[in-house]
Scaffold this motif. Structure first.
Motif, PDB file in Angstrom:
ATOM      1  N   GLY A   9      19.754  34.896  58.576  1.00 44.34           N
ATOM      2  CA  GLY A   9      19.398  36.044  59.500  1.00 44.34           C
ATOM      3  C   GLY A   9      18.826  37.359  58.883  1.00 44.34           C
ATOM      4  N   LYS A  10      18.935  38.344  59.174  1.00 42.23           N
ATOM      5  CA  LYS A  10      18.179  39.589  58.935  1.00 42.23           C
ATOM      6  C   LYS A  10      18.897  40.376  57.742  1.00 42.23           C
ATOM      7  CE  LYS A  10      16.030  40.234  62.907  1.00 42.23           C
ATOM      8  NZ  LYS A  10      15.708  41.102  64.015  1.00 42.23           N
ATOM      9  N   MET A  11      19.843  39.993  57.004  1.00 42.66           N
ATOM     10  CA  MET A  11      20.488  40.455  55.777  1.00 42.66           C
ATOM     11  C   MET A  11      19.274  40.707  54.641  1.00 42.66           C
ATOM     12  SD  MET A  11      23.538  39.420  53.397  1.00 42.66           S
ATOM     13  CE  MET A  11      23.000  39.252  51.587  1.00 42.66           C
ATOM     14  N   ALA A  12      18.431  39.636  54.401  1.00 41.13           N
ATOM     15  CA  ALA A  12      17.708  39.894  53.237  1.00 41.13           C
ATOM     16  C   ALA A  12      16.448  41.039  53.716  1.00 41.13           C
ATOM     17  CB  ALA A  12      16.803  38.490  53.167  1.00 41.13           C
ATOM     18  N   TRP A  13      16.170  41.154  54.824  1.00 43.98           N
ATOM     19  CA  TRP A  13      15.197  42.212  55.510  1.00 43.98           C
ATOM     20  C   TRP A  13      15.902  43.549  55.011  1.00 43.98           C
ATOM     21  CZ3 TRP A  13      15.419  45.998  58.996  1.00 43.98           C
ATOM     22  CH2 TRP A  13      14.157  46.593  59.048  1.00 43.98           C
ATOM     23  N   GLY A  14      17.160  43.516  55.465  1.00 44.85           N
ATOM     24  CA  GLY A  14      17.958  44.853  55.299  1.00 44.85           C
ATOM     25  C   GLY A  14      18.187  45.383  53.816  1.00 44.85           C
ATOM     26  N   MET A  15      18.302  44.330  52.809  1.00 42.92           N
ATOM     27  CA  MET A  15      18.366  44.343  51.531  1.00 42.92           C
ATOM     28  C   MET A  15      17.297  44.983  51.033  1.00 42.92           C
ATOM     29  SD  MET A  15      20.280  42.149  48.720  1.00 42.92           S
ATOM     30  CE  MET A  15      21.773  42.369  49.218  1.00 42.92           C
ATOM     31  N   LYS A  16      16.027  44.220  51.240  1.00 40.37           N
ATOM     32  CA  LYS A  16      14.917  44.676  50.873  1.00 40.37           C
ATOM     33  C   LYS A  16      14.513  46.151  51.119  1.00 40.37           C
ATOM     34  CE  LYS A  16       9.896  43.414  51.085  1.00 40.37           C
ATOM     35  NZ  LYS A  16       9.218  44.265  51.885  1.00 40.37           N
ATOM     36  N   LYS A  17      14.763  46.424  52.403  1.00 47.58           N
ATOM     37  CA  LYS A  17      14.367  47.702  52.745  1.00 47.58           C
ATOM     38  C   LYS A  17      15.320  48.823  52.129  1.00 47.58           C
ATOM     39  CE  LYS A  17      11.156  47.143  55.782  1.00 47.58           C
ATOM     40  NZ  LYS A  17       9.903  47.705  55.362  1.00 47.58           N
ATOM     41  N   THR A  18      16.528  48.683  51.962  1.00 42.59           N
ATOM     42  CA  THR A  18      17.383  49.317  51.038  1.00 42.59           C
ATOM     43  C   THR A  18      16.920  49.476  49.671  1.00 42.59           C
ATOM     44  OG1 THR A  18      19.473  48.845  52.502  1.00 42.59           O
ATOM     45  CG2 THR A  18      19.856  49.869  50.409  1.00 42.59           C
ATOM     46  N   ILE A  19      16.293  48.476  49.010  1.00 38.65           N
ATOM     47  CA  ILE A  19      15.851  48.659  47.773  1.00 38.65           C
ATOM     48  C   ILE A  19      14.501  49.331  47.696  1.00 38.65           C
ATOM     49  CG2 ILE A  19      14.807  47.234  45.997  1.00 38.65           C
ATOM     50  CD1 ILE A  19      16.801  45.031  46.562  1.00 38.65           C
ATOM     51  N   GLU A  20      13.855  49.360  48.640  1.00 39.43           N
ATOM     52  CA  GLU A  20      12.505  50.053  48.633  1.00 39.43           C
ATOM     53  C   GLU A  20      12.807  51.640  49.077  1.00 39.43           C
ATOM     54  OE1 GLU A  20      10.435  47.836  51.592  1.00 39.43           O
ATOM     55  OE2 GLU A  20       9.328  46.536  50.242  1.00 39.43           O
ATOM     56  N   MET A  21      13.857  51.919  49.870  1.00 39.51           N
ATOM     57  CA  MET A  21      14.205  53.227  50.004  1.00 39.51           C
ATOM     58  C   MET A  21      14.721  54.043  48.736  1.00 39.51           C
ATOM     59  SD  MET A  21      17.446  54.644  52.250  1.00 39.51           S
ATOM     60  CE  MET A  21      18.729  54.421  51.142  1.00 39.51           C
ATOM     61  N   LEU A  22      15.557  53.074  47.816  1.00 41.04           N
ATOM     62  CA  LEU A  22      16.007  53.566  46.734  1.00 41.04           C
ATOM     63  C   LEU A  22      15.047  53.729  45.374  1.00 41.04           C
ATOM     64  CD1 LEU A  22      19.366  51.601  46.466  1.00 41.04           C
ATOM     65  CD2 LEU A  22      19.075  53.945  46.963  1.00 41.04           C
ATOM     66  N   ILE A  23      14.153  52.611  45.457  1.00 42.38           N
ATOM     67  CA  ILE A  23      13.078  52.579  44.196  1.00 42.38           C
ATOM     68  C   ILE A  23      11.711  52.437  44.761  1.00 42.38           C
ATOM     69  CG2 ILE A  23      15.057  51.640  42.874  1.00 42.38           C
ATOM     70  CD1 ILE A  23      13.272  48.891  43.102  1.00 42.38           C
ATOM     71  N   GLY A  24      11.166  52.716  45.883  1.00 39.35           N
ATOM     72  CA  GLY A  24      10.136  52.541  46.436  1.00 39.35           C
ATOM     73  C   GLY A  24       9.425  51.247  46.656  1.00 39.35           C
ATOM     74  N   GLU A  25       8.488  51.266  47.562  1.00 45.66           N
ATOM     75  CA  GLU A  25       7.869  49.975  47.937  1.00 45.66           C
ATOM     76  C   GLU A  25       7.241  48.966  46.821  1.00 45.66           C
ATOM     77  OE1 GLU A  25       5.374  49.508  51.109  1.00 45.66           O
ATOM     78  OE2 GLU A  25       6.483  51.100  52.219  1.00 45.66           O
ATOM     79  N   ARG A  26       7.609  47.836  46.790  1.00 45.38           N
ATOM     80  CA  ARG A  26       7.073  46.996  45.661  1.00 45.38           C
ATOM     81  C   ARG A  26       6.352  45.715  46.184  1.00 45.38           C
ATOM     82  NH1 ARG A  26      10.199  47.564  40.348  1.00 45.38           N
ATOM     83  NH2 ARG A  26       9.098  45.342  40.260  1.00 45.38           N
ATOM     84  N   GLU A  27       5.017  45.567  45.457  1.00 43.39           N
ATOM     85  CA  GLU A  27       4.400  44.491  46.279  1.00 43.39           C
ATOM     86  C   GLU A  27       4.829  43.035  45.535  1.00 43.39           C
ATOM     87  OE1 GLU A  27       0.210  45.056  45.429  1.00 43.39           O
ATOM     88  OE2 GLU A  27       0.251  46.896  46.242  1.00 43.39           O
ATOM     89  N   ASP A  28       6.013  42.919  44.663  1.00 42.26           N
ATOM     90  CA  ASP A  28       6.449  41.734  44.351  1.00 42.26           C
ATOM     91  C   ASP A  28       7.850  41.526  44.687  1.00 42.26           C
ATOM     92  OD1 ASP A  28       7.745  43.941  42.924  1.00 42.26           O
ATOM     93  OD2 ASP A  28       7.609  43.372  40.919  1.00 42.26           O
ATOM     94  N   LEU A  29       8.199  42.208  45.799  1.00 38.82           N
ATOM     95  CA  LEU A  29       9.514  41.837  46.430  1.00 38.82           C
ATOM     96  C   LEU A  29       9.234  41.190  47.924  1.00 38.82           C
ATOM     97  CD1 LEU A  29      12.807  42.194  46.558  1.00 38.82           C
ATOM     98  CD2 LEU A  29      12.517  44.582  47.266  1.00 38.82           C
ATOM     99  N   PHE A  30       9.928  40.365  48.128  1.00 43.53           N
ATOM    100  CA  PHE A  30       9.851  39.739  49.467  1.00 43.53           C
ATOM    101  C   PHE A  30      11.136  39.466  49.959  1.00 43.53           C
ATOM    102  CE2 PHE A  30       6.426  38.672  46.729  1.00 43.53           C
ATOM    103  CZ  PHE A  30       5.106  39.102  47.558  1.00 43.53           C
TER     104      PHE A  30
END
Length: 125
Positions: A9-30
């Motif tokens: 499901g979408k847990m991975a997407w949510g975790m990625k979005k949370t990480i990006e909120m905390l440290i900014g967008e990263r081109e190496d994170l999927f």
């Protein structure tokens, strides 16, 4: 180095979005969200991995040890330079991404243990 969060499901997407909120967008994170758009998770994984150099270090974080997401990725460990870490939480993923370096097995084990210690039943404190 690349970092992939993979889950049912979408847990991975949510975790990625949370990480990006905390440290900014990263081109190496999927994020790979299994069984949401496609029923063939192995095809989704291989499609993403083909975009990376064959020898590039890839940290893959999965939700459930023994679950189909982890099992699918475990089947292809020998084909890529993958460090598979299962049963992850946000602090662990953040720590590894922010280190932004190749980690030894011992260093990964230490970070996993630190992440375990952050799971606490707060009512008992």
């Amino acid at each position: 180095m690349k970092y992939i969060i993979a889950s049912h499901g979408k847990m991975a997407w949510g975790m990625k979005k949370t990480i990006e909120m905390l440290i900014g967008e990263r081109e190496d994170l999927f994020a790979l969200t299994a069984y949401v758009e496609s029923q063939d998770f192995l095809v989704e994984v291989k499609t993403l991995l083909k975009k990376f150099a064959k020898d590039e270090l890839i940290y893959i974080f999965t939700d459930i040890l023994g679950g189909s997401v982890s099992q699918t990725i475990a089947m292809i460990l020998s084909e890529y330079n993958i460090q598979l870490i299962s049963g992850v939480n946000l602090p662990l993923v953040l720590q590894i991404i922010l280190r932004d370096e190749s980690l030894s097995d011992e260093e990964i084990d230490k970070l996993v243990e630190q992440a375990r210690q952050q799971i606490i039943h707060v009512n008992k404190i």
